[in-house]
Motif scaffolding. Structure first.
Motif, mmCIF file in Angstrom:
data_model
loop_
_atom_site.group_PDB
_atom_site.id
_atom_site.type_symbol
_atom_site.label_atom_id
_atom_site.label_comp_id
_atom_site.label_asym_id
_atom_site.label_seq_id
_atom_site.Cartn_x
_atom_site.Cartn_y
_atom_site.Cartn_z
ATOM 1 N N ALA A 51 -14.663 29.291 37.752
ATOM 2 C CA ALA A 51 -15.565 30.141 37.578
ATOM 3 C C ALA A 51 -15.390 31.533 38.017
ATOM 4 C CB ALA A 51 -16.781 29.349 38.372
ATOM 5 N N SER A 52 -14.200 31.597 38.938
ATOM 6 C CA SER A 52 -13.965 32.896 39.537
ATOM 7 C C SER A 52 -12.798 33.656 38.615
ATOM 8 C CB SER A 52 -13.458 32.873 40.963
ATOM 9 O OG SER A 52 -12.311 31.982 40.931
ATOM 10 N N GLY A 53 -12.473 32.819 37.694
ATOM 11 C CA GLY A 53 -11.484 33.655 36.799
ATOM 12 C C GLY A 53 -10.228 33.025 37.142
ATOM 13 N N ALA A 54 -10.002 32.458 38.326
ATOM 14 C CA ALA A 54 -8.536 31.840 38.771
ATOM 15 C C ALA A 54 -8.223 30.686 37.853
ATOM 16 C CB ALA A 54 -8.589 31.618 40.463
ATOM 17 N N PRO A 55 -6.944 30.406 37.764
ATOM 18 C CA PRO A 55 -6.291 29.449 36.999
ATOM 19 C C PRO A 55 -6.684 28.123 37.807
ATOM 20 C CG PRO A 55 -4.635 30.817 37.179
ATOM 21 C CD PRO A 55 -5.667 31.669 37.886
ATOM 22 N N GLN A 56 -6.998 26.875 36.929
ATOM 23 C CA GLN A 56 -6.971 25.712 37.786
ATOM 24 C C GLN A 56 -6.194 24.855 37.130
ATOM 25 O OE1 GLN A 56 -11.172 25.048 37.424
ATOM 26 N NE2 GLN A 56 -11.431 25.540 39.673
ATOM 27 N N VAL A 57 -5.558 23.826 37.644
ATOM 28 C CA VAL A 57 -4.867 22.909 37.030
ATOM 29 C C VAL A 57 -5.183 21.435 37.683
ATOM 30 C CG1 VAL A 57 -2.275 21.878 37.049
ATOM 31 C CG2 VAL A 57 -2.663 24.295 36.984
ATOM 32 N N THR A 58 -5.467 20.584 36.747
ATOM 33 C CA THR A 58 -5.789 19.246 37.059
ATOM 34 C C THR A 58 -4.962 18.292 36.563
ATOM 35 O OG1 THR A 58 -8.142 20.000 36.906
ATOM 36 C CG2 THR A 58 -7.852 17.607 36.728
#
Length: 80
Positions: A51-58
């Motif tokens: 949501a903040s534009g930061a990359p996320q890795v799951t």
């Protein structure tokens, strides 16, 4: 060529082996052919933008396809 995961019913060892054609695998510890084929887990990595534009890795933590491995990063053992 499929690699299957087995559990030896004689000595309870879990192992993986390459199975080709009519090859009948046996336990590497006790040579028994009394084996149960296990349901192997497979890992995944999903990359997205939060949501903040930061990359996320799951990742599927603990779902290593390697027998006896609890790492969440296959590059840690060189098998991935």
């Amino acid at each position: 060529m499929p690699i299957y995961e087995y559990k030896c019913n004689a000595c309870k060892k879990k192992f993986e082996t390459l199975v080709m054609g009519s090859f009948k695998p046996q336990c590497p510890d006790c040579d028994s052919q009394d084996l149960s084929r296990l349901m192997s887990t497979c890992g995944f990595v999903s990359k997205s933008t939060g949501a903040s534009g930061a990359p996320q890795v799951t990742t599927s933590a603990g779902a290593s396809a390697c027998s006896g491995c609890s790492s969440t990063n296959c590059s840690s053992c060189g098998m991935g």
